[in-house]
Design a protein around this motif. Sequence first.
Motif, PDB file in Angstrom:
ATOM      1  N   SER A  44       0.846  -1.258   0.126  1.00  0.00           N
ATOM      2  CA  SER A  44      -0.033   0.159   0.015  1.00  0.00           C
ATOM      3  C   SER A  44       0.952   1.281  -0.023  1.00  0.00           C
ATOM      4  O   SER A  44       1.881   1.404   0.666  1.00  0.00           O
ATOM      5  CB  SER A  44      -0.981  -0.112   1.327  1.00  0.00           C
ATOM      6  N   ASN A  45       0.375   2.412  -0.601  1.00  0.00           N
ATOM      7  CA  ASN A  45       1.136   3.414  -0.575  1.00  0.00           C
ATOM      8  C   ASN A  45       0.151   4.883   0.409  1.00  0.00           C
ATOM      9  O   ASN A  45       0.540   5.901   0.001  1.00  0.00           O
ATOM     10  CB  ASN A  45       1.436   4.125  -1.867  1.00  0.00           C
ATOM     11  N   ASP A  46      -0.786   4.167   1.049  1.00  0.00           N
ATOM     12  CA  ASP A  46      -1.486   4.812   2.147  1.00  0.00           C
ATOM     13  C   ASP A  46      -1.212   4.353   3.391  1.00  0.00           C
ATOM     14  O   ASP A  46       0.094   3.912   3.456  1.00  0.00           O
ATOM     15  CB  ASP A  46      -2.913   4.977   1.733  1.00  0.00           C
ATOM     16  N   ASP A  47      -1.831   4.914   4.317  1.00  0.00           N
ATOM     17  CA  ASP A  47      -1.568   4.453   5.754  1.00  0.00           C
ATOM     18  C   ASP A  47      -2.124   3.141   6.271  1.00  0.00           C
ATOM     19  O   ASP A  47      -2.507   3.100   7.251  1.00  0.00           O
ATOM     20  CB  ASP A  47      -2.213   5.848   6.613  1.00  0.00           C
ATOM     21  N   THR A  48      -2.423   2.305   5.251  1.00  0.00           N
ATOM     22  CA  THR A  48      -3.012   0.946   5.810  1.00  0.00           C
ATOM     23  C   THR A  48      -2.252   0.353   6.996  1.00  0.00           C
ATOM     24  O   THR A  48      -2.875  -0.226   7.578  1.00  0.00           O
ATOM     25  CB  THR A  48      -2.911   0.157   4.537  1.00  0.00           C
ATOM     26  N   LYS A  49      -0.948   0.366   6.620  1.00  0.00           N
ATOM     27  CA  LYS A  49      -0.235  -0.442   7.563  1.00  0.00           C
ATOM     28  C   LYS A  49      -0.437   0.297   9.063  1.00  0.00           C
ATOM     29  O   LYS A  49      -0.727  -0.331   9.959  1.00  0.00           O
ATOM     30  CB  LYS A  49       1.079  -0.195   7.189  1.00  0.00           C
ATOM     31  N   SER A  61       3.704  -6.747   6.053  1.00  0.00           N
ATOM     32  CA  SER A  61       3.894  -6.154   4.872  1.00  0.00           C
ATOM     33  C   SER A  61       4.545  -6.629   3.705  1.00  0.00           C
ATOM     34  O   SER A  61       5.755  -7.277   3.812  1.00  0.00           O
ATOM     35  CB  SER A  61       4.294  -4.692   5.118  1.00  0.00           C
ATOM     36  N   HIS A  62       4.068  -6.661   2.409  1.00  0.00           N
ATOM     37  CA  HIS A  62       4.823  -6.771   1.286  1.00  0.00           C
ATOM     38  C   HIS A  62       5.737  -5.477   0.894  1.00  0.00           C
ATOM     39  O   HIS A  62       5.110  -4.496   0.751  1.00  0.00           O
ATOM     40  CB  HIS A  62       3.987  -7.372   0.076  1.00  0.00           C
ATOM     41  N   PRO A  63       6.895  -5.756   0.353  1.00  0.00           N
ATOM     42  CA  PRO A  63       7.700  -4.366  -0.069  1.00  0.00           C
ATOM     43  C   PRO A  63       7.186  -3.860  -1.289  1.00  0.00           C
ATOM     44  O   PRO A  63       7.273  -2.732  -1.429  1.00  0.00           O
ATOM     45  CB  PRO A  63       8.978  -5.200  -0.297  1.00  0.00           C
ATOM     46  N   TYR A  64       6.411  -4.663  -2.089  1.00  0.00           N
ATOM     47  CA  TYR A  64       5.659  -4.122  -3.128  1.00  0.00           C
ATOM     48  C   TYR A  64       4.551  -4.866  -3.528  1.00  0.00           C
ATOM     49  O   TYR A  64       4.262  -6.027  -2.800  1.00  0.00           O
ATOM     50  CB  TYR A  64       6.544  -4.132  -4.444  1.00  0.00           C
ATOM     51  N   SER A  65       3.535  -4.558  -4.080  1.00  0.00           N
ATOM     52  CA  SER A  65       2.224  -4.896  -4.464  1.00  0.00           C
ATOM     53  C   SER A  65       2.375  -6.532  -5.111  1.00  0.00           C
ATOM     54  O   SER A  65       3.030  -6.397  -6.465  1.00  0.00           O
ATOM     55  CB  SER A  65       1.300  -4.363  -5.138  1.00  0.00           C
ATOM     56  N   LYS A  66       2.239  -7.630  -4.691  1.00  0.00           N
ATOM     57  CA  LYS A  66       2.152  -8.823  -5.245  1.00  0.00           C
ATOM     58  C   LYS A  66       0.929  -9.610  -5.654  1.00  0.00           C
ATOM     59  O   LYS A  66       0.874 -10.463  -6.462  1.00  0.00           O
ATOM     60  CB  LYS A  66       3.027  -9.743  -4.299  1.00  0.00           C
ATOM     61  N   GLY A  67      -0.299  -8.863  -5.050  1.00  0.00           N
ATOM     62  CA  GLY A  67      -1.475  -9.562  -5.615  1.00  0.00           C
ATOM     63  C   GLY A  67      -2.321  -9.871  -4.702  1.00  0.00           C
ATOM     64  O   GLY A  67      -1.757 -10.180  -3.585  1.00  0.00           O
ATOM     65  N   ASN A  68      -3.609 -10.168  -4.635  1.00  0.00           N
ATOM     66  CA  ASN A  68      -4.469 -10.457  -3.702  1.00  0.00           C
ATOM     67  C   ASN A  68      -4.225 -11.847  -3.303  1.00  0.00           C
ATOM     68  O   ASN A  68      -4.049 -12.386  -2.006  1.00  0.00           O
ATOM     69  CB  ASN A  68      -6.032 -10.596  -4.238  1.00  0.00           C
ATOM     70  N   GLY A  69      -3.806 -12.794  -4.262  1.00  0.00           N
ATOM     71  CA  GLY A  69      -3.646 -14.197  -4.109  1.00  0.00           C
ATOM     72  C   GLY A  69      -2.385 -14.434  -3.154  1.00  0.00           C
ATOM     73  O   GLY A  69      -2.194 -15.100  -2.501  1.00  0.00           O
ATOM     74  N   ALA A  70      -1.399 -13.496  -3.566  1.00  0.00           N
ATOM     75  CA  ALA A  70      -0.172 -13.495  -2.787  1.00  0.00           C
ATOM     76  C   ALA A  70      -0.263 -13.242  -1.352  1.00  0.00           C
ATOM     77  O   ALA A  70       0.255 -13.840  -0.410  1.00  0.00           O
ATOM     78  CB  ALA A  70       0.812 -12.696  -3.531  1.00  0.00           C
ATOM     79  N   TYR A 165       0.505 -24.043  -3.271  1.00  0.00           N
ATOM     80  CA  TYR A 165       1.199 -24.082  -4.606  1.00  0.00           C
ATOM     81  C   TYR A 165       0.361 -23.889  -5.876  1.00  0.00           C
ATOM     82  O   TYR A 165       1.119 -23.274  -6.970  1.00  0.00           O
ATOM     83  CB  TYR A 165       1.842 -25.292  -4.930  1.00  0.00           C
ATOM     84  N   LEU A 166      -0.752 -24.243  -5.805  1.00  0.00           N
ATOM     85  CA  LEU A 166      -1.868 -23.792  -6.865  1.00  0.00           C
ATOM     86  C   LEU A 166      -2.270 -22.470  -6.943  1.00  0.00           C
ATOM     87  O   LEU A 166      -2.655 -22.248  -8.180  1.00  0.00           O
ATOM     88  CB  LEU A 166      -2.968 -24.962  -6.661  1.00  0.00           C
ATOM     89  N   TYR A 167      -2.405 -21.793  -5.751  1.00  0.00           N
ATOM     90  CA  TYR A 167      -3.204 -20.428  -5.922  1.00  0.00           C
ATOM     91  C   TYR A 167      -2.315 -19.571  -6.580  1.00  0.00           C
ATOM     92  O   TYR A 167      -1.132 -19.475  -6.317  1.00  0.00           O
ATOM     93  CB  TYR A 167      -3.472 -19.912  -4.463  1.00  0.00           C
ATOM     94  N   PRO A 168      -3.174 -18.827  -7.488  1.00  0.00           N
ATOM     95  CA  PRO A 168      -2.311 -17.767  -8.264  1.00  0.00           C
ATOM     96  C   PRO A 168      -2.129 -16.414  -7.391  1.00  0.00           C
ATOM     97  O   PRO A 168      -2.787 -16.395  -6.211  1.00  0.00           O
ATOM     98  CB  PRO A 168      -3.292 -17.354  -9.465  1.00  0.00           C
ATOM     99  N   ASN A 169      -1.234 -15.655  -7.963  1.00  0.00           N
ATOM    100  CA  ASN A 169      -0.908 -14.386  -7.042  1.00  0.00           C
ATOM    101  C   ASN A 169      -1.940 -13.425  -7.215  1.00  0.00           C
ATOM    102  O   ASN A 169      -2.006 -12.146  -6.466  1.00  0.00           O
ATOM    103  CB  ASN A 169       0.439 -13.761  -7.307  1.00  0.00           C
ATOM    104  N   GLY A 170      -2.978 -13.639  -8.182  1.00  0.00           N
ATOM    105  CA  GLY A 170      -3.806 -12.430  -8.800  1.00  0.00           C
ATOM    106  C   GLY A 170      -4.888 -12.812  -7.909  1.00  0.00           C
ATOM    107  O   GLY A 170      -5.234 -13.239  -6.659  1.00  0.00           O
ATOM    108  N   PHE A 171      -6.263 -12.402  -8.646  1.00  0.00           N
ATOM    109  CA  PHE A 171      -7.522 -12.345  -8.049  1.00  0.00           C
ATOM    110  C   PHE A 171      -8.250 -13.487  -7.855  1.00  0.00           C
ATOM    111  O   PHE A 171      -9.317 -13.560  -7.429  1.00  0.00           O
ATOM    112  CB  PHE A 171      -8.499 -10.992  -8.453  1.00  0.00           C
ATOM    113  N   SER A 172      -7.798 -14.769  -8.553  1.00  0.00           N
ATOM    114  CA  SER A 172      -8.541 -15.654  -8.997  1.00  0.00           C
ATOM    115  C   SER A 172      -8.427 -17.064  -7.773  1.00  0.00           C
ATOM    116  O   SER A 172      -8.740 -18.063  -7.897  1.00  0.00           O
ATOM    117  CB  SER A 172      -8.559 -16.286 -10.176  1.00  0.00           C
TER     118      SER A 172
END
Length: 286
Positions: A44-49, A61-70, A165-172
């Motif tokens: 996030s680039n706001d105050d979420t954390k 926290s992830h250092p950068y956005s990796k996706g919802n699945g990640a 290992y099957l779950y994608p890093n994106g939204f599905s």
Amino acid sequence: MKANKISVVIPAKNESLSIANTIEQIYAENIPGLLEVIVVNDGSNDDTKVVAKNAGATVISHPYSKGNGAAIKTGARQAKGDIIIFLDGDGQHKPEDIPSLLKKLNDGYDMVVGARQKGSQASIGRSLANKFYNGLASYMTGHKVEDLTSGFRAVNANKFREFLYLYPNGFSYPTTSTMAFFRAGYSVSYHPINANQREGESHISPIKDGIRFLLIIFKIGTLYSPLKMFLPISGSVFLTGCCYYLYTFITMGRFTNMSALMFTTALTIFMVGLVSEQITNLMYKD
């Protein structure tokens, strides 16, 4: 019998407007066995954390956005509970529904999904797409799938981790996890919920949604039984070839290249489905 310990995992990206209220509502439910609330801050680039931490959550926290699945996978790895509740941090999902999901999970299910009712979808287009997904998934699994893409669910933690290992890093990830549980023979159930409109800006775009639509269709097939999806397509092409051959034989008295192409295509599609079926079996061999 020991009481189950419960972890709540919330993936969040730029959700400072709603995340505190969501966390406070979770604690207000006084859920028996609640061990921790984990917010996975996905770059996030706001105050979420800061907001989430001040509201009483454990923040990863992830250092950068990796996706919802990640974010979901990070939370699942860190969760200490026997049961994990996943819900969005944008205010759509109501923490007051958590006890109902847990009650059903305790009835012997391995996953309970919050099935969004009429009027809870973000748009008409999204609603129609989800109906299509649900119908296709129901056909593939032989079980009624009420909401394939809902991100609000309660799961057995150990069984959910089997398929990380099957779950994608994106939204599905919801689609993947549901189909994987069905394929492994685990018990899946649904509980009706009414979702709120999200707070803040959506992270979904029409173009990405369209691509996601196609990818989810393929995921539904390949994660459960590819042959069950490829066989009707192959049969349709073969039947079309037969009809075209009959037409050309009656009108021209010969077998045409187009008929040959259709028969070859039907055979190719069938063989692809057969090979995919074997690969899918290997994915679940353990």
